[in-house]
Design an enzyme around this catalytic site. Sequence first.
Site, PDB file in Angstrom:
ATOM      1  N   THR A  49       0.840  -1.197   0.000  1.00  0.00           N
ATOM      2  CA  THR A  49       0.000   0.000   0.000  1.00  0.00           C
ATOM      3  C   THR A  49       0.874   1.246   0.000  1.00  0.00           C
ATOM      4  O   THR A  49       2.069   1.187   0.285  1.00  0.00           O
ATOM      5  CB  THR A  49      -0.901   0.067   1.244  1.00  0.00           C
ATOM      6  OG1 THR A  49      -0.103   0.439   2.386  1.00  0.00           O
ATOM      7  CG2 THR A  49      -1.605  -1.240   1.501  1.00  0.00           C
ATOM      8  N   ASP A  50       0.277   2.376  -0.295  1.00  0.00           N
ATOM      9  CA  ASP A  50       0.931   3.646  -0.017  1.00  0.00           C
ATOM     10  C   ASP A  50       0.761   3.938   1.474  1.00  0.00           C
ATOM     11  O   ASP A  50       0.088   3.220   2.210  1.00  0.00           O
ATOM     12  CB  ASP A  50       0.338   4.755  -0.884  1.00  0.00           C
ATOM     13  CG  ASP A  50       1.329   5.881  -1.147  1.00  0.00           C
ATOM     14  OD1 ASP A  50       2.252   6.074  -0.331  1.00  0.00           O
ATOM     15  OD2 ASP A  50       1.180   6.584  -2.158  1.00  0.00           O
ATOM     16  N   TYR A  51       1.363   5.022   1.919  1.00  0.00           N
ATOM     17  CA  TYR A  51       1.472   5.356   3.341  1.00  0.00           C
ATOM     18  C   TYR A  51       0.090   5.476   3.986  1.00  0.00           C
ATOM     19  O   TYR A  51      -0.691   6.352   3.634  1.00  0.00           O
ATOM     20  CB  TYR A  51       2.223   6.679   3.464  1.00  0.00           C
ATOM     21  CG  TYR A  51       2.920   6.924   4.774  1.00  0.00           C
ATOM     22  CD1 TYR A  51       4.299   6.804   4.888  1.00  0.00           C
ATOM     23  CD2 TYR A  51       2.212   7.299   5.901  1.00  0.00           C
ATOM     24  CE1 TYR A  51       4.956   7.057   6.080  1.00  0.00           C
ATOM     25  CE2 TYR A  51       2.847   7.547   7.102  1.00  0.00           C
ATOM     26  CZ  TYR A  51       4.221   7.430   7.185  1.00  0.00           C
ATOM     27  OH  TYR A  51       4.863   7.681   8.375  1.00  0.00           O
ATOM     28  N   THR A  52      -0.215   4.587   4.906  1.00  0.00           N
ATOM     29  CA  THR A  52      -1.473   4.534   5.666  1.00  0.00           C
ATOM     30  C   THR A  52      -2.710   4.377   4.782  1.00  0.00           C
ATOM     31  O   THR A  52      -3.820   4.717   5.197  1.00  0.00           O
ATOM     32  CB  THR A  52      -1.659   5.762   6.593  1.00  0.00           C
ATOM     33  OG1 THR A  52      -1.778   6.958   5.807  1.00  0.00           O
ATOM     34  CG2 THR A  52      -0.509   5.906   7.567  1.00  0.00           C
TER      35      THR A  52
END
Length: 763
Positions: free
Chosen positions: A288-291
Amino acid sequence: MKLFKILGMAGVSLSLALAATSCGGGSGDSDMDAFVDELMSKMTLEEKLGQLNLPASDDIVTGQAKSSNIGTMVAEGKVGGVFNIKGVEKIRDLQRVAVEESRLGIPLIFGMDVVHGYETVFPIPLGLSCSWDMEAVEKSARVAAREASSAGICWTFSPMVDICRDPRWGRASEGSGEDPFLGAAVARAMVKGYQGDNLKNNDEIMACVKHFALYGAPEGGRDYNTVDMSRQRMFNEYFAPYKAGAEAGAGSFMTSFNTIDGVPATANKWLLTDVLRGMWNWDGFIVTDYTAISEMIDHGLGDLQQVSALALKAGTDMDMVANGFNGTLAQSLEEGKVDLGQIDAAVRRILEAKYKLGLFEDPYKYIDPSRGEKEIYSQANLEEARRIATETFVLLKNDNNVLPLQKKGRIALIGPLANTASNMPGTWSVAANFERYKTLFDAFKEAVGKDAEVVYAKGSNLEEDAELESYATMFGREMRDPRSEKELLAEAMRVAAGADVIVAALGEASEYSGESSSRSSLTLPETQRRLLEALLSTGKPVVMLNFSGRPTVMTWESERVPAIMNVWFGGSEAGDAIADVVFGKVSPSGKLTMSMPRSVGQIPVYYNHLNTGRPKADDSKFEKFRSGYIDLPNSPLYPFGYGLSYTTFDYSDFVLSSDEMTENGTITATVTVTNSGKYDADEIVQLYIRDMVGSTARPVKELKGFQRISLRAGESRKVEFEITPELLKFYNYDLEFVCEPGEFLAMVGPDSERLTVLPFTLK
């Protein structure tokens, strides 16, 4: 093969160590399958979920949250990788904990946002794409891989291949522009540059294609915003670079923040499983991307446990920072909301990636302090970065041949970007060492030596509003001058008064583009506009160097400034590279990969659009009941593919080898290009094709070939393009990739507007 020091580690079985030595370093899939099978048979559920967990180091933080106690988590087997640690010794210490203190000794994967270079920084990706030089693109990634790997990094969150047609979006700076054909070529070159042939060497690192998918088309150009488009448009206009990255063998993909068909990409099974893994037969792992997992709560898809389960079932393998997989999947498994097979599939893909990187054979493969001393910021790397940067600058206007400047007299270098080293590399240069880089002022002085005098004045701040400027100069790029606008302008006019020529270094600061740097207005900030107007009032020749991370609106400047060159952000060697071009050591050769609008009201403006049923017959004037604006033309200020040189190029003798082609045949398009000017230079020859009649509406033209050629003054060369049925294919209404017979136009020229046209028929 090395038998790494795992035999004496507490809790690690001899059989696991022997399996690592017998697997041939990933010599075949059966070896890898057997190794992973045996390792997974020894893993607890907690250890499996740990492999899916990617926390961020506090060393370099790129998001809004920080993860702590990483060392303890690693020792407990609760971490699969860590990202954005800089320093080979720091990485060694953490890897030691993983392989010597955790129960199974599974090595970590170490990632970083090595987006356009490590300490040797290349031009921002948008600028790099304007070189149209795939060898240079691949070389930039190769240098970045060598430097990053010598610092312990084995995984980069690059390339970003999102198609963008809205320059308000700040992350346009990180991509390759508006065209899927060119974007696909860049994606292939970047993946090859990072990964080399097979990831076996310790200077090859794993690429991560991002952001999957459609991230570059947010409503309003606002980062993280909603994306909504038809699937036919996805496949024909946006998917090609992602597919190219997958076909090039990229080891990983990163999900995007936006929704697709109303479902966030991170939980979109159609996107991740049906398209990426099913249609494209890609077998890497998805992070995933950040969070991004926890952010699906705000999208309205449920609490952390619910959205984590959705992400896993959709095909997401690794959770960056959100702690959703590590924190909730055990409960979801117990409650029957996910099954063990789904968890195991994700774990297997992570372990396979580590196997392919050779980390089971040698977890310290990328940790050799002696390499960094030779590789990082070496003279050879600097020379490559400088050479490549000169290819990216786009000369937009050059009335009366103001450029190149002669090295004589007094040259006034004025503007807020003229004497700042930290803003030269551009956004997303997280490993940059600003203290090593030159300012433009220093580079100009060095370039002219004793032959001329270079004088400097700042002239204005970046923005009149100090708070607004602070947003554009974050992360160590601050350059605010406490003096008033009146004082700064007065100093600039005194310096300009004694000069023979004025070079104005204006535009955006480094962080005015990039993530979360969307702009509603793309014109030059007013305080800089007033400075430029004052400099023009002197009557002296003025050259504008426009620093930007996106296409900006320069209609006012284009009408008044005699010479304009877009220099983007050229990387660590930007100062010297700009000087090379300004003073004529190198002729400018970059060409736009995003159209430059006349007004923000035109956006999105792009060359490969569909016609309306009422296209304008004459774009120079308003036509009632035609698709256009009352107050300006439809066309961009500077079109896709546009860029001037210090020389001139003539195109002649455009011919096709045949005016008919079968579905198994080819046609060769040939054009003669002549350097009719006085400078040796490079030209980018472009081929476009139009499908005149289709089962669905087809674009007015599409890029289908390009060649960068070098010609001496007076030299001519025949340039050939092979037109194949594959180039004529598109996704029809039923998403079938088809080549439909009928009439086509082949077009060749120096940009997307100045084209010579010939018809042909596909039978």
